[in-house]
Design a protein around this motif. Structure first.
Motif, short mmCIF file in Angstrom:
data_model
loop_
_atom_site.label_atom_id
_atom_site.label_comp_id
_atom_site.label_asym_id
_atom_site.label_seq_id
_atom_site.Cartn_x
_atom_site.Cartn_y
_atom_site.Cartn_z
N ARG A 142 -16.48 26.89 1.89
CA ARG A 142 -15.76 26.01 0.98
C ARG A 142 -14.83 25.10 1.75
NH1 ARG A 142 -16.23 30.95 -1.46
NH2 ARG A 142 -17.12 30.93 -3.59
N SER A 143 -14.66 23.90 1.23
CA SER A 143 -13.75 22.95 1.88
C SER A 143 -13.14 22.05 0.83
CB SER A 143 -14.52 22.11 2.90
OG SER A 143 -13.69 21.10 3.47
N GLN A 144 -11.85 21.78 0.96
CA GLN A 144 -11.20 20.82 0.08
C GLN A 144 -10.23 19.98 0.89
OE1 GLN A 144 -9.09 23.22 -2.87
NE2 GLN A 144 -7.16 22.78 -1.85
N THR A 145 -10.16 18.71 0.51
CA THR A 145 -9.30 17.76 1.22
C THR A 145 -8.53 16.93 0.23
OG1 THR A 145 -10.87 17.61 3.07
CG2 THR A 145 -9.27 15.84 2.84
N GLU A 146 -7.22 16.82 0.45
CA GLU A 146 -6.37 15.91 -0.31
C GLU A 146 -5.82 14.86 0.66
OE1 GLU A 146 -5.08 19.23 -0.06
OE2 GLU A 146 -6.24 20.07 -1.71
N GLY A 147 -5.79 13.63 0.23
CA GLY A 147 -5.29 12.57 1.11
C GLY A 147 -4.62 11.47 0.32
N ALA A 148 -3.74 10.75 0.98
CA ALA A 148 -3.04 9.63 0.35
C ALA A 148 -2.69 8.60 1.42
CB ALA A 148 -1.78 10.09 -0.38
N GLU A 149 -2.66 7.36 1.00
CA GLU A 149 -2.28 6.27 1.92
C GLU A 149 -1.59 5.18 1.12
OE1 GLU A 149 -4.29 3.30 5.26
OE2 GLU A 149 -5.55 4.36 3.80
N ILE A 150 -0.53 4.65 1.66
CA ILE A 150 0.17 3.54 1.03
C ILE A 150 0.50 2.50 2.08
CG2 ILE A 150 2.41 4.72 1.25
CD1 ILE A 150 3.27 3.26 -1.33
N GLY A 151 0.28 1.25 1.75
CA GLY A 151 0.58 0.17 2.69
C GLY A 151 1.18 -1.02 1.97
N LYS A 152 2.12 -1.69 2.62
CA LYS A 152 2.75 -2.86 2.03
C LYS A 152 3.09 -3.87 3.11
CE LYS A 152 6.58 -4.53 -0.82
NZ LYS A 152 5.70 -5.51 -1.49
N TYR A 153 2.88 -5.13 2.77
CA TYR A 153 3.28 -6.22 3.66
C TYR A 153 4.54 -6.86 3.10
CZ TYR A 153 3.15 -10.37 6.57
OH TYR A 153 3.47 -11.36 7.47
N PHE A 154 5.57 -7.00 3.95
CA PHE A 154 6.85 -7.60 3.54
C PHE A 154 6.92 -9.01 4.14
CE2 PHE A 154 7.32 -3.03 3.81
CZ PHE A 154 7.96 -2.69 2.63
N PRO A 155 6.57 -10.03 3.35
CA PRO A 155 6.52 -11.39 3.90
C PRO A 155 7.86 -11.87 4.46
CG PRO A 155 5.49 -11.27 1.73
CD PRO A 155 6.19 -9.98 1.93
N LYS A 156 8.95 -11.49 3.79
CA LYS A 156 10.26 -11.96 4.22
C LYS A 156 10.59 -11.48 5.63
CE LYS A 156 15.13 -12.05 2.77
NZ LYS A 156 16.10 -11.62 1.73
N PHE A 157 10.13 -10.27 5.96
CA PHE A 157 10.41 -9.70 7.28
C PHE A 157 9.19 -9.74 8.19
CE2 PHE A 157 13.08 -7.54 4.12
CZ PHE A 157 14.35 -7.85 4.61
N LYS A 158 8.08 -10.32 7.70
CA LYS A 158 6.83 -10.39 8.46
C LYS A 158 6.47 -9.01 9.03
CE LYS A 158 7.10 -15.27 9.69
NZ LYS A 158 7.06 -16.27 10.78
N THR A 159 6.46 -8.04 8.14
CA THR A 159 6.26 -6.65 8.54
C THR A 159 5.15 -6.02 7.69
OG1 THR A 159 8.55 -6.35 9.25
CG2 THR A 159 7.31 -4.37 8.69
N ASN A 160 4.26 -5.32 8.35
CA ASN A 160 3.21 -4.57 7.68
C ASN A 160 3.44 -3.09 7.96
OD1 ASN A 160 0.91 -3.97 6.26
ND2 ASN A 160 -0.49 -4.46 7.94
N LEU A 161 3.54 -2.28 6.91
CA LEU A 161 3.84 -0.86 7.07
C LEU A 161 2.89 -0.05 6.23
CD1 LEU A 161 5.77 1.42 8.08
CD2 LEU A 161 7.11 1.04 6.01
N SER A 162 2.33 1.01 6.81
CA SER A 162 1.48 1.91 6.05
C SER A 162 1.73 3.35 6.49
CB SER A 162 0.00 1.57 6.23
OG SER A 162 -0.42 1.83 7.55
#
Length: 905
Positions: A720-740
């Protein structure tokens, strides 16, 4: 944990759906004509934030779903040359039609401001300039910075965590899945934007009929006719180093071509650019990454989990050419020709220490085994492919002919420092040396044909694929006393011969029937697979060879006949897509051992359904769900009754003690919730997968520290195998920053017989990753990635627990004091810990680049591995054997490179 997570997802989804409201209707002008491409937005009063939006179709129809606690909301409609509409609506389901008044506008001054991300229908467009920094030169440099997009180490492009199915340039699929060359060598200055085509069905005639769960990427160039490309020429030392890359490209409306020659000895596996990374739609026929059938191998040194530029000791020459042309006036027909050739040699060396804990079944009182391995691999690989395609709205045709050849030679020099007796750890160790060589030529031919023909209101599909493959391997180990425990001590050398042949024939026919938003596709097919394996072990004494007898020989036939019938059911509306495949498959498999007169067969009809569905709601949300069931009755090479050296330390017999065929049943299910909002540059997804694998056979190992033997035993067991995953990403134009930020948790178990002892182990592994890049300052850009992992391995038989952890981070910073000068700093840091052992591997690099701006030529100087680290150290555990293994892998020393980089036009 699984039940709790599933309950949370269901409750959360239910709450969203209960609160969701929808407004729909038709938008027309004053003459009653439908207005297409009118934008409809929903906003809360007094707040400058868009809750949801939609765009009217060609009939003027619009539909917007939204969620809000306000009793009244503002609805705004805008269209070109029409007077905007703003009205208040109630927070409830409703239908409203709108008529817009004409409003001609005199434009005195035009100011263009490019949006970072725009969305129209299933197409999301990214402005490339908004995400690049001054040190980026190619499409691949920028692509990995775009929110929602990832690029794996092997070059595979992922969108929302899933591999893309097509990679287009100006709407054309020149590379047919092998897009690494274009991705790595297309200058970013030639690209205007990157388009993500969500739910992309590559076959035009099937669009709006058969949905797809995968996305595609289309690279829009600035010019419709573009001559471009990238080149590099470099040299260095420690030792003498060189690097050549020449990749001219042409992209026109009728013709496209890419010619690529890359060669180096500085640690870059450019030959992988020819790998297939995307496979399109199943309706296009069968394509796969060519691979040799591996029956035996030399002992192989370990590979560090770091960038290949730090460890790969190579000397490679790779040439490829790709051509796309429309040979007829009817531009719907395309001819593609692809060819490539690789000549490569690789060195690899390591020192491995295995420590068995007291009480280990492998070595009763524990023990330490040390071995060093020195490899040389010589590869010659050639490929040719011819593809003829018509991909039109009124018909589809695709024929792919592929030829592959391999001429590979592997070498290994091994020194094993072993205790002389299993229970005498104080005695002087014994050195056992081995010289190993493997010759492995292979040839493959495949022709795949698929056509879809419209017949009245139906679609008829015929597919045919024929594949032939021949593999030959010859393993020679000298001296034979290296394997005394296998009974080979009386020979000066041992040779393992293997020959295998495979013929696959696949035919199918289907008819597509459409009724409103439903498509039904009954299909009939026949799959045939014929295989033969012959092998023998010989021993050489005083220049004469002797076969070791029938126990060390094989002459095995494995044949499969699989007629099948299935029905595909598809439903597609504006927000809901559903695909269900209901197949009844008959498996007729025969195994025949011609030497031992043993015969097994398996005849069974099974139901193997497959389902996936997607639902768009609240404008930016999408919910995916999938489930499937499949059977596995083994494949060619799963069973054989004669002993084979799969490598010089492993002698295997793959035959069940109760003489039965394998039968594995796999069931899996999962879901994924996505949020994609290009209006505020926010993306996230949450994933859950669960699978079980019920088996009737189990692998049984007999191990004595250094060597092992394997056979099969009859015993029902379930993994048996189970996997949980999550990802969030946002680009901040004012600071020219991409974070995930991303994270996963995986829990699994496994069973095996180990020295006649049944053992079950459980494994729990967690990972977390953070990606950050910033170009806020014009004189500085920073990229930072970190990944962390933790694992816990438990032997449930005796409650032995091993834990391990590790982390890997990379910092790349570039300073731009002027347009001409760039200073770079790179810091890689990797760590592993297990059972009281901790190893940390740190690397630093410096670079300086002078850019001749007018000519767009870069002159780069790099100093890699400044600390001159010569080994990479790591540790891992095997809970079943109560084994801790530490490994020192030799890597590239400090080196200097001077490179000239330029674009073709």
């Amino acid at each position: 944990m699984r039940k709790l997570l599933s309950l949370c997802l269901v409750l959360g989804f239910s709450m969203i759906m209960l609160a969701q409201k929808t407004i729909s209707g038709v938008i027309t002008d004053t003459d009653g004509k439908a207005l297409a491409s009118a934008s409809v937005t929903i906003e809360e009063p007094g707040k400058n934030a868009i809750l949801a939006y939609g765009i009217s179709n060609a009939k003027g129809e619009y539909k917007v779903s939204f969620t809000s606690s306000e009793s009244n909301l503002d609805l705004k409609i805008k269209a070109f040359n029409q007077k905007p509409i703003t009205t208040s609506i109630k927070n409830e389901d409703q239908k409203q039609n709108f008529s817009m008044d004409s409003q001609a506008t005199e434009i005195q001054e035009v100011r263009l401001k490019t949006k970072l991300i725009t969305k129209k229908g299933d197409t999301i467009s990214y402005d490339l300039k908004s995400f690049e920094n001054k040190n980026d030169r190619t499409l691949a440099d920028v692509l990995k910075k775009i929110p929602g997009i990832e690029v794996n180490k092997d070059g595979t492009v992922l969108y929302q965590g899933e591999a893309i199915n097509k990679f287009y340039v100006n709407g054309k699929d020149l590379m047919e899945g092998g897009y690494g060359t274009v991705n790595n060598s297309l200058p970013k200055d030639a690209v205007s934007k990157v388009e993500v085509l969500e739910n992309h069905q590559p076959v035009n005639i099937l669009r709006d009929k058969l949905p797809s769960e995968q996305a595609a990427i289309n690279i829009k160039l600035k010019k419709s006719v573009t001559m471009t490309g990238r080149g590099e020429i470099g040299a260095g030392f420690s030792p003498l180093l060189w690097n050549v890359k020449l990749t001219p490209m042409f992209f026109g409306q009728k013709n496209q071509w890419v010619v690529n020659y890359k060669a180096n000895n500085n640690g870059e596996s450019v030959e992988n650019e020819g790998n297939l990374l995307a496979f399109g739609s199943r309706w296009e026929g069968r394509r796969s990454q060519a691979a040799q059938k591996s029956w035996t191998n030399v002992e192989t040194a370990g590979i560090p989990n770091i960038g290949e530029k730090r460890y790969l000791l190579n000397n490679v020459h790779f040439f490829s050419a790709n051509l796309l042309t429309s040979p007829f006036k009817n531009k719907e027909w395309e001819l593609k020709a692809n060819a490539s050739y690789t000549n490569n040699s690789i060195k690899r060396e390591d020192l491995q220490t295995k420590v068995y804990e007291p009480g280990s079944q492998a070595v009763n009182q524990g023990g330490t085994f040390i071995s060093s391995t020195n490899n040389r691999f010589f590869d010659n690989v050639a490929k040719g492919e011819l593809i003829f395609t018509k991909n039109a709205k009124k018909g589809f045709f695709k024929n792919t002919t592929t030829w592959n050849s391999f001429w590979n030679t592997d070498r290994a020099d091994v020194d094993n420092n072993l205790p002389p007796l299993q229970n005498d750890l104080t005695a002087t160790p014994i050195h056992k040396f081995a010289n190993e060589s493997l010759e492995s030529p292979s040839n493959m031919f495949q022709n795949s044909l698929s056509t879809i023909i419209p017949w009245k209101d139906k679609l008829v599909n015929f597919m045919s694929c024929i594949k032939y493959q021949k593999d030959k391997q010859t393993l020679k180990v000298n001296p034979g006393s290296y394997m005394d425990n296998f009974g080979f001590g009386n020979f000066n050398s041992i040779t393992q011969y293997t020959n295998s042949k495979t013929m696959e024939i696949n035919h199918s026919a289907s008819v597509g029937l459409s009724y409103r938003k439903w498509t039904f596709t009954p299909e009939f097919g026949l799959n045939l697979n014929f295989n033969n394996l012959s092998s023998a072990i010989t021993g050489e004494t005083n220049g004469s060879n002797m076969y070791l007898g029938q126990d060390y020989q094989n002459d095995v036939d494995w044949n499969e006949v699989q007629p099948y019938t299935q029905v595909g059911v598809n439903y597609k509306s504006q927000n809901l897509s559903l695909n269900v495949t209901l197949p009844m498959n008959f498996y007729g498999i025969t195994y025949k051992d011609n030497l031992r007169q043993k015969y097994l067969d398996k005849s069974k009809t099974v139901f193997e359904p497959n389902m996936f569905a997607s639902l768009d709601f609240a404008s930016f949300f999408k919910l995916w769900a999938f489930a499937n069931q499949s059977y596995d009755f083994g494949n060619f090479g799963f069973l054989y009754g004669g002993k084979m050296l799969t490598n010089p330390t492993s002698l295997q017999v793959r035959f069940s003690d109760k003489i039965e065929m394998p039968e594995y049943l796999t069931r899996s299910a999962g879901s994924r919730l996505e949020y994609r909002n290009p209006l505020n540059n926010l993306f996230f997804n949450v994933r859950y997968n669960y699978s079980t694998n019920k088996r009737n056979l189990i692998e049984s190992y007999t191990t004595n520290g250094f060597i092992s033997e394997l056979m099969l035993q009859s015993l029902e067991n379930t993994i048996r195998s189970q996997t949980e995953g999550a990802e969030i990403g946002k680009y901040f134009p004012k600071f020219k920053t991409n974070l995930s930020v991303s994270g996963t948790n995986t829990d699994s178990n496994s069973f095996s017989y180990f020295n006649s002892d049944l053992r079950e182990s459980s494994n729990s592994r967690q990972t977390m990753g953070i990606k950050f890049n910033n170009t806020y300052f014009s004189w500085l850009s920073v990229d930072y990635n970190i990944s962390l992992n933790w694992s816990k391995n438990t032997n449930k038989s005796d409650n032995t627990v091993f834990t391990s952890s590790g982390w890997n981070h990379n910092l790349a910073a570039y300073i731009y004091p002027s347009d001409n000068h760039t200073f770079g700093f790179n810091w890689d840091d990797l760590s592993t810990s297990a059972s009281g052992n901790h190893f940390r591997n740190t690397f630093f690099d410096l670079s300086y680049q002078y850019t001749w701006v007018k000519k767009k030529i870069d002159f780069e100087f790099k100093w890699l591995n400044i600390a001159n680290r010569k080994v990479y150290e790591t540790v891992n555990v095997d809970v079943l054997q109560q084994l801790v293994t530490t490994n020192q892998m030799y890597i590239r020393p400090s080196q200097f490179m001077f490179t000239v980089k330029f674009n073709f036009k």
